[in-house]
Design an enzyme around this catalytic site. Sequence first.
Site, PDB file in Angstrom:
ATOM      1  N   ILE A   1       4.637  -7.256   8.594  1.00 60.37           N
ATOM      2  CA  ILE A   1       4.486  -7.702   9.987  1.00 60.37           C
ATOM      3  C   ILE A   1       3.919  -9.106   9.909  1.00 60.37           C
ATOM      4  CG2 ILE A   1       2.286  -6.467  10.231  1.00 60.37           C
ATOM      5  CD1 ILE A   1       2.925  -6.251  13.271  1.00 60.37           C
TER       6      ILE A   1
ATOM      7  N   GLU B   1      -0.018  -1.157   3.996  1.00 56.99           N
ATOM      8  CA  GLU B   1      -0.927  -1.714   2.997  1.00 56.99           C
ATOM      9  C   GLU B   1      -1.303  -3.122   3.421  1.00 56.99           C
ATOM     10  OE1 GLU B   1       2.083  -0.521   1.609  1.00 56.99           O
ATOM     11  OE2 GLU B   1       1.312   1.325   0.726  1.00 56.99           O
TER      12      GLU B   1
ATOM     13  N   ASN C   1      -7.362  -9.906   3.078  1.00 56.39           N
ATOM     14  CA  ASN C   1      -6.797 -10.235   4.397  1.00 56.39           C
ATOM     15  C   ASN C   1      -7.633  -9.576   5.506  1.00 56.39           C
ATOM     16  OD1 ASN C   1      -5.158 -11.014   6.495  1.00 56.39           O
ATOM     17  ND2 ASN C   1      -3.252 -10.291   5.572  1.00 56.39           N
TER      18      ASN C   1
ATOM     19  N   TYR D   1      -5.816  -4.229  12.596  1.00 59.53           N
ATOM     20  CA  TYR D   1      -5.374  -2.841  12.449  1.00 59.53           C
ATOM     21  C   TYR D   1      -6.478  -1.867  12.860  1.00 59.53           C
ATOM     22  CZ  TYR D   1      -1.699  -5.078   9.707  1.00 59.53           C
ATOM     23  OH  TYR D   1      -0.659  -5.879   9.298  1.00 59.53           O
TER      24      TYR D   1
END
Length: 166
Positions: A83, A117, A122, A129
């Site tokens: 994404i 994942e 990051n 998320y």
Amino acid sequence: MAVNFQKMNNEMTAMVEFRTMSYVDLKQVISVEEKAYPHPWTLGIFRDCLRVGYNAWVMTLDNDVIGYGIVMLSPGEAHILNICISPDYQRKGLGRHFLRHLIKKMDQTDVDMVLLEVRRSNEHAQELYKSEGFHELGVRKAYYPADNGREDAIILAKYISPDDSR
Ligand SMILES: CC(C)(COP(=O)(O)OP(=O)(O)OC[C@H]1O[C@@H](n2cnc3c(N)ncnc32)[C@H](O)[C@@H]1OP(=O)(O)O)[C@@H](O)C(=O)NCCC(=O)NCCS
């Protein structure tokens, strides 16, 4: 005068459109990918994703691809493989908007768990998320290539129900 970032984000999300990705999008997709990731996927990987029929979406602004997402569906489970929002359009609420779009689409299938994942480093993506209801499921050691060797992936999961269909 104070800048209303929420209002700007809402305006931005109202301007973009979603459609399924096709081979003609790949030139723009790879151009975004190479700007957004230090270790980008190759064109061949995107081609293979389309060839095997993964669920692939682009987000467009005035017909230009500014983001995309690729999802592998299997019975009961969806795995978000990629994404990405173009660096020129990050931090405007579009990553969240895209993630919600993907989850809404999954909710129209028999999927009840979404997996992905993310690199340990990051942190911004992890924040996104987690704020969308993902929780940590485990770690894949040395999963990603990195500048100095390999980097761990954090596995995140979210259980979805019809209530997620916003
Ligand atoms: C991760 C990514 C998809 C987020 O998209 P985005 O459009 O920039 O993110 P949004 O504007 O929707 O922000 C959503 C949340 O992410 C977090 N976040 C994203 N970028 C951030 C930054 N630079 N600084 C701090 N928080 C950040 C925040 O929690 C933010 O919520 P908030 O706006 O309420 O603070 C985008 O940065 C991207 O494509 N990065 C490169 C590719 C990548 O890493 N993909 C994820 C692979 S797992």
